[in-house]
Design a protein around this motif. Sequence first.
Motif, mmCIF file in Angstrom:
data_model
loop_
_atom_site.group_PDB
_atom_site.id
_atom_site.type_symbol
_atom_site.label_atom_id
_atom_site.label_comp_id
_atom_site.label_asym_id
_atom_site.label_seq_id
_atom_site.Cartn_x
_atom_site.Cartn_y
_atom_site.Cartn_z
ATOM 1 N N SER A 70 43.405 41.476 32.654
ATOM 2 C CA SER A 70 42.324 40.930 33.408
ATOM 3 C C SER A 70 41.179 42.191 33.417
ATOM 4 C CB SER A 70 42.553 40.425 34.866
ATOM 5 O OG SER A 70 43.539 41.461 35.232
ATOM 6 N N ALA A 71 41.851 43.304 33.245
ATOM 7 C CA ALA A 71 40.926 44.548 33.325
ATOM 8 C C ALA A 71 39.594 44.306 32.388
ATOM 9 C CB ALA A 71 41.449 45.879 33.031
ATOM 10 N N GLY A 121 42.670 40.808 46.191
ATOM 11 C CA GLY A 121 43.310 40.010 45.090
ATOM 12 C C GLY A 121 43.436 41.007 43.958
ATOM 13 N N ALA A 122 44.116 42.300 44.349
ATOM 14 C CA ALA A 122 43.832 43.182 43.416
ATOM 15 C C ALA A 122 45.189 43.713 42.495
ATOM 16 C CB ALA A 122 43.542 44.697 44.178
ATOM 17 N N PRO A 147 47.985 43.085 39.890
ATOM 18 C CA PRO A 147 48.732 44.437 39.860
ATOM 19 C C PRO A 147 47.918 45.503 39.878
ATOM 20 C CG PRO A 147 48.968 43.301 37.503
ATOM 21 C CD PRO A 147 47.968 42.368 38.430
ATOM 22 N N GLY A 148 46.644 45.643 39.564
ATOM 23 C CA GLY A 148 45.678 46.580 39.554
ATOM 24 C C GLY A 148 44.769 46.808 38.534
ATOM 25 N N TRP A 167 41.744 45.745 37.828
ATOM 26 C CA TRP A 167 40.353 45.883 38.288
ATOM 27 C C TRP A 167 40.288 47.228 39.014
ATOM 28 C CZ3 TRP A 167 36.962 41.324 40.053
ATOM 29 C CH2 TRP A 167 37.003 40.378 38.957
ATOM 30 N N LEU A 195 43.357 44.998 48.359
ATOM 31 C CA LEU A 195 44.081 43.937 49.109
ATOM 32 C C LEU A 195 44.678 43.032 48.206
ATOM 33 C CD1 LEU A 195 44.744 42.567 52.054
ATOM 34 C CD2 LEU A 195 42.994 41.168 51.391
ATOM 35 N N ASP A 196 46.141 42.645 48.626
ATOM 36 C CA ASP A 196 46.727 41.635 47.801
ATOM 37 C C ASP A 196 47.917 41.289 48.725
ATOM 38 O OD1 ASP A 196 46.640 40.680 44.747
ATOM 39 O OD2 ASP A 196 48.506 40.171 45.664
ATOM 40 N N LEU A 197 48.369 39.843 48.350
ATOM 41 C CA LEU A 197 49.546 39.304 49.227
ATOM 42 C C LEU A 197 50.792 40.039 48.715
ATOM 43 C CD1 LEU A 197 49.205 35.457 48.588
ATOM 44 C CD2 LEU A 197 48.954 36.542 50.748
ATOM 45 N N LEU A 198 50.708 40.431 47.477
ATOM 46 C CA LEU A 198 51.790 41.090 46.963
ATOM 47 C C LEU A 198 51.797 42.556 46.933
ATOM 48 C CD1 LEU A 198 51.756 39.271 43.471
ATOM 49 C CD2 LEU A 198 53.112 38.681 45.201
ATOM 50 N N GLY A 224 48.528 41.854 52.210
ATOM 51 C CA GLY A 224 48.436 41.007 53.121
ATOM 52 C C GLY A 224 47.606 39.696 52.669
ATOM 53 N N ASP A 225 47.405 38.764 53.645
ATOM 54 C CA ASP A 225 46.493 37.565 53.331
ATOM 55 C C ASP A 225 45.040 37.778 53.777
ATOM 56 O OD1 ASP A 225 45.480 35.125 53.168
ATOM 57 O OD2 ASP A 225 47.325 34.004 53.767
ATOM 58 N N ALA A 280 43.610 34.717 43.174
ATOM 59 C CA ALA A 280 43.589 33.121 42.704
ATOM 60 C C ALA A 280 45.025 32.756 43.248
ATOM 61 C CB ALA A 280 43.862 33.423 41.249
ATOM 62 N N LEU A 285 39.641 30.694 49.523
ATOM 63 C CA LEU A 285 39.804 32.051 49.332
ATOM 64 C C LEU A 285 38.394 32.833 49.103
ATOM 65 C CD1 LEU A 285 42.835 32.502 46.901
ATOM 66 C CD2 LEU A 285 42.657 32.846 49.429
ATOM 67 N N LYS A 314 36.078 35.234 41.465
ATOM 68 C CA LYS A 314 36.351 34.167 40.520
ATOM 69 C C LYS A 314 36.696 32.824 41.363
ATOM 70 C CE LYS A 314 40.928 34.495 39.099
ATOM 71 N NZ LYS A 314 41.710 35.352 38.020
HETATM 72 C C1 LIG Z 1 44.536 37.156 39.020
HETATM 73 S S1 LIG Z 1 45.636 37.983 40.040
HETATM 74 C C2 LIG Z 1 44.330 39.643 40.170
HETATM 75 C C3 LIG Z 1 44.236 40.311 38.818
HETATM 76 C C4 LIG Z 1 43.719 41.698 39.228
HETATM 77 N N1 LIG Z 1 42.307 41.821 39.491
HETATM 78 C C5 LIG Z 1 43.850 42.988 38.114
HETATM 79 O O1 LIG Z 1 43.212 43.005 37.491
HETATM 80 O O2 LIG Z 1 45.282 43.430 38.146
HETATM 81 C C6 LIG Z 1 45.216 37.280 41.297
HETATM 82 C C7 LIG Z 1 45.777 37.984 42.815
HETATM 83 O O3 LIG Z 1 45.249 37.301 43.928
HETATM 84 C C8 LIG Z 1 46.192 37.444 44.967
HETATM 85 N N2 LIG Z 1 45.979 36.530 46.191
HETATM 86 C C9 LIG Z 1 45.989 35.147 46.270
HETATM 87 N N3 LIG Z 1 45.776 34.702 47.252
HETATM 88 C C10 LIG Z 1 45.650 35.614 48.079
HETATM 89 C C11 LIG Z 1 45.340 35.863 49.530
HETATM 90 N N4 LIG Z 1 45.204 34.555 50.328
HETATM 91 N N5 LIG Z 1 45.063 37.187 50.012
HETATM 92 C C12 LIG Z 1 45.424 38.357 49.198
HETATM 93 N N6 LIG Z 1 45.477 38.087 47.682
HETATM 94 C C13 LIG Z 1 45.581 36.923 47.342
HETATM 95 C C14 LIG Z 1 47.512 37.036 44.174
HETATM 96 O O4 LIG Z 1 48.834 37.706 44.712
HETATM 97 C C15 LIG Z 1 47.093 37.843 42.972
HETATM 98 O O5 LIG Z 1 47.889 39.101 42.725
#
Ligand SMILES: C[S@@+](CC[C@H](N)C(=O)[O-])C[C@H]1O[C@@H](n2cnc3c(N)ncnc32)[C@H](O)[C@@H]1O
Length: 223
Positions: free
Chosen positions: A41-42, A65-66, A68-69, A71, A91-94, A107-108, A135, A152, A173
Motif C-alpha cells: 500500500s505504500a 488506519g495506519a 501495518p505502517g 504509509w 492511529l489504528d484499531l490494531l 483504537g477506533d 478500511a 469511517l 480511501k
Molecule cells: C488497508 S489497511 C491500512 C494500510 C496502511 N495504510 C499501510 O500502508 O500500512 C486498513 C486499516 O484500517 C484499520 N481500521 C479499520 N477500521 C478502523 C477504525 N474504526 N479505526 C481505526 N482504524 C481502523 C484496520 O485495522 C487496518 O489496519
Amino acid sequence: MPPPSKPAPAKKAAPQNPWTQRQARDPFVLKAKKEGYIARSAYKLVEMDDRYHLLKPGQRLLDLGAAPGGWCQVVLQRVRPQDTGGLLIALDLLEMAEFPGVRTLQGDIGDPAMVRQILDMLNGGRVDGILSDMAPNTSGHPDLDHLKIMALVEEALELAHDCLAAGGFFLVKIFQGSDAMPFKVELQKRFRQVDFVKPEASRRESREIYLLARDFTAPRLAV
Ligand SMILES: C[S@@+](CC[C@H](N)C(=O)[O-])C[C@H]1O[C@@H](n2cnc3c(N)ncnc32)[C@H](O)[C@@H]1O
C-alpha cells in the motif's frame, strides 16, 4: 546385495490459495520487499504524492488506519518529522510496530476518547493533512462494505473540522458506491479542490478509490 531402495517420491508443493498466488505475482508486493516497505500500500501514497505533491518536510500529519505502517514509512521519508520539527500521529484499531518519529495510538476512530487523545497530542495545534487508508473488514457485500467505509470517512471528516489547518489536505480511501458522489459534494463545500484518484498500485478489480480534497476552508473554531 540389498535391492536398490526406491527413490523417495518427490514432495508436492503445497497448493497455493488464490490470495498467495496473487501476492507472489504482484509486482508491487515484490517491489515492496525489495525496497523495504512493510506493505504494498505504500506505493499508493508514493504515487499520489508524486502526482499531487502533498507531503513536505516539517508538516504535521495524521495517518488514520495506519497499520501495518506502509504509509507511515512514506511520510517518514518525505516529511522527516524527526529532523524538521514535523509530527506524525498514526492511529489504528490494531497494534502496530513502533516507527521512530511516529506517535502511535491504538483504537477506533469512532471512539470519542480516541479523538480526545489525538486532540490532546496536538495540544491545541492543527495538522497540515489527514490521510485515511482505513478500511473495514470486507463482508463480500459491496453495498454494505461501501456504507461501512463511508461511516469511517465521515468520522475522519468530523475530526478534520476540529484539527485540520486552513489550507490543509484530506486524502481518504473509499469503496465506490452510491454515497461516493454525495460525499464528494460535501467535501466541495469545505475544500477548494476535490478529486477522485485511482493509483496504479490500487488493484484494478478493487472498488477502492481515493478522494483527495485540498485547501481546507472550514476549520471549526475551538469552543
Ligand atoms: C488497508 S489497511 C491500512 C494500510 C496502511 N495504510 C499501510 O500502508 O500500512 C486498513 C486499516 O484500517 C484499520 N481500521 C479499520 N477500521 C478502523 C477504525 N474504526 N479505526 C481505526 N482504524 C481502523 C484496520 O485495522 C487496518 O489496519
